[in-house]
Design a protein around this motif. Structure first.
Motif: not given
Length: 436
Positions: A89-99, A108-116, A124-130
């Protein structure tokens, strides 16, 4: 509308570090709110639709693609994964990884994962969000090859369930009395405490008008009933035209498919993701064209993102090149996705004959050879679209005679002039070009 940011929670691209039979690191851009996947059978279009289904929060690719003893999913090479991008909503580009991974008894579970790092992801920028959160979006997935009415499911795939019904026809005659009472009385039937149907849904005036426009009939009334009177759960549809009333048993399969598509698309929330697998099934070209117009209108009205897998030249025709994604097989057996294609180029890949080639008229043989070399370099699919001709007489004759003729009624003729009639600088002296 998309450039102005009208479409919210929009998947801008999806990329596949490793996924099924797609070429490694395939990326598909969604530059237009309607995207069409085109290609021959078995080239990854449906599995890519299923990957998109698994992108939003709470959805999983494992609903469609899962390992069995007969078709095991090996991970000797790399773990299956997908990455998609959207703006929040703020216009920030977000990339999401699912493995794909094993969780408990589910392999066959697909888990949202941390960026690799190896996937060169937006982090994400520094701020506690991994990691960025998964996109939140309603998803409607309709595979028109598998949409069968309750009547068809029983008639083509079941046998009579009891001795009273010696034939399928006997069974359907017997059980249809239950369906008739539900239609007439708008009630729920039960066997013990188990419900056998849902309350019938009347098609709205808007739905009937749209169905009438697409199919070229005049529907006055109609009902949609979800039930299990014919053993398995399925839909029955009652159509009421000026001539007669009839159920899906006597309707064309295209009628039922259009009714369900119109009903479902009008129900979805704004900004939803709509995935349609071969919606042209059992529809004549005129109905397909009207169906495409309906989808485009709903995109504008409800700000939908729609992705279609198709073999229909009618659904491709008239779309801009960024909307058309062509799936082709590489020599190694993997599948490549071409992100931009003209409709005529897409027709080439699905074996559709091109209705009319485009003619390019130039001044002389040299111009013809240059343009032919450029088009051949683009590829055989592009070269198949064009005829290149030069006419004796050069610039002056083409300008005075041919343009006047072709501009009357020809839309597929293009004229390219060299520009040498009005040079802005002196020609280069080739002797001054360094040998290197």
């Amino acid at each position: 509308m998309k450039d102005r940011g009208i479409f919210k929670s929009f998947i801008d691209y999806i990329r596949f570090p490793f996924y099924r039979n797609l070429e490694k690191n395939t990326k598909i851009d969604f530059d237009f709110p309607l995207t069409v996947f085109v290609g021959q059978n078995g080239c990854g279009k449906s599995s890519t639709l299923q990957a998109l289904y698994g992108c939003p929060k709470g959805k999983s690719v494992g609903n469609f693609w899962f390992s069995t003893k007969v078709d095991p999913i090996g991970e000797d090479e790399e773990r299956a994964a997908l990455i998609y991008s959207y703006n929040d909503s703020s216009g920030t580009q977000c990339e999401v990884l699912k493995s794909r991974m094993k969780k408990g008894s589910n392999p066959d579970y697909w888990e949202p994962s941390r960026p690799l790092k190896k996937y060169d992801m937006v982090t994400p920028p520094d701020g506690g969000m991994d990691r960025y959160p998964a996109i939140e979006k309603e998803v409607l997935y309709l595979d028109f090859r598998s949409i069968l009415s309750a009547f068809d499911k029983y008639f083509y795939y079941q046998k009579p369930l009891n001795l009273k019904s010696k034939t399928k026809q006997d069974y359907l005659r017997n059980r249809s009395s239950l369906l008739k009472s539900v239609i007439d009385d708008n009630i729920i039937k039960k066997v013990g405490s188990r419900k056998q149907n849902r309350i019938p849904t009347d098609f709205s005036t808007e739905e009937l008008e749209i169905m009438s426009s697409i199919l070229g009939k005049k529907y006055h009334k109609g009902k949609l009933i979800y039930h299990k009177f014919f053993k398995d759960w399925g839909n029955s549809i009652i159509f009421d035209t000026s001539e007669l009333a009839y159920s899906e048993a006597f309707a064309g399969s295209g009628e039922s498919a259009v009714a369900i598509l119109v009903h479902e698309m009008l129900k979805v929330e704004n900004d939803s993701l709509i995935l349609l697998d071969e919606p042209e099934m059992s529809l004549h070209p005129g109905a397909q064209k009207k169906l495409k117009n309906f989808i485009l209108e709903q995109i504008k009205k409800k700000h939908l993102q729609v992705v279609i897998s198709t073999h229909s030249a009618t659904l491709i025709e008239g779309l801009p090149s960024p909307a058309i994604k062509v799936f082709t097989q590489l020599p190694n057996g993997k599948f490549n996705v071409r992100n931009k294609s003209l409709p005529d180029e897409a027709f080439y890949y699905i074996g559709q004959s091109i209705s009319s080639t485009k003619k390019i008229i130039v001044e002389d043989q040299l111009a013809m050879d240059i343009i032919k070399a450029v088009i051949d370099e683009i590829g055989e699919d592009c070269a198949s679209i064009f005829d290149i001709e030069f006419y004796p007489g050069g610039h002056s004759i083409i300008k005075s005679d041919f343009i006047r003729v072709y501009s009357q009624d020809e839309s597929n003729v293009f004229i390219i002039f060299d520009g040498d009639q009005y040079p802005t600088t002196y020609p280069l002296d080739t002797s001054e070009i360094p040998v290197g």
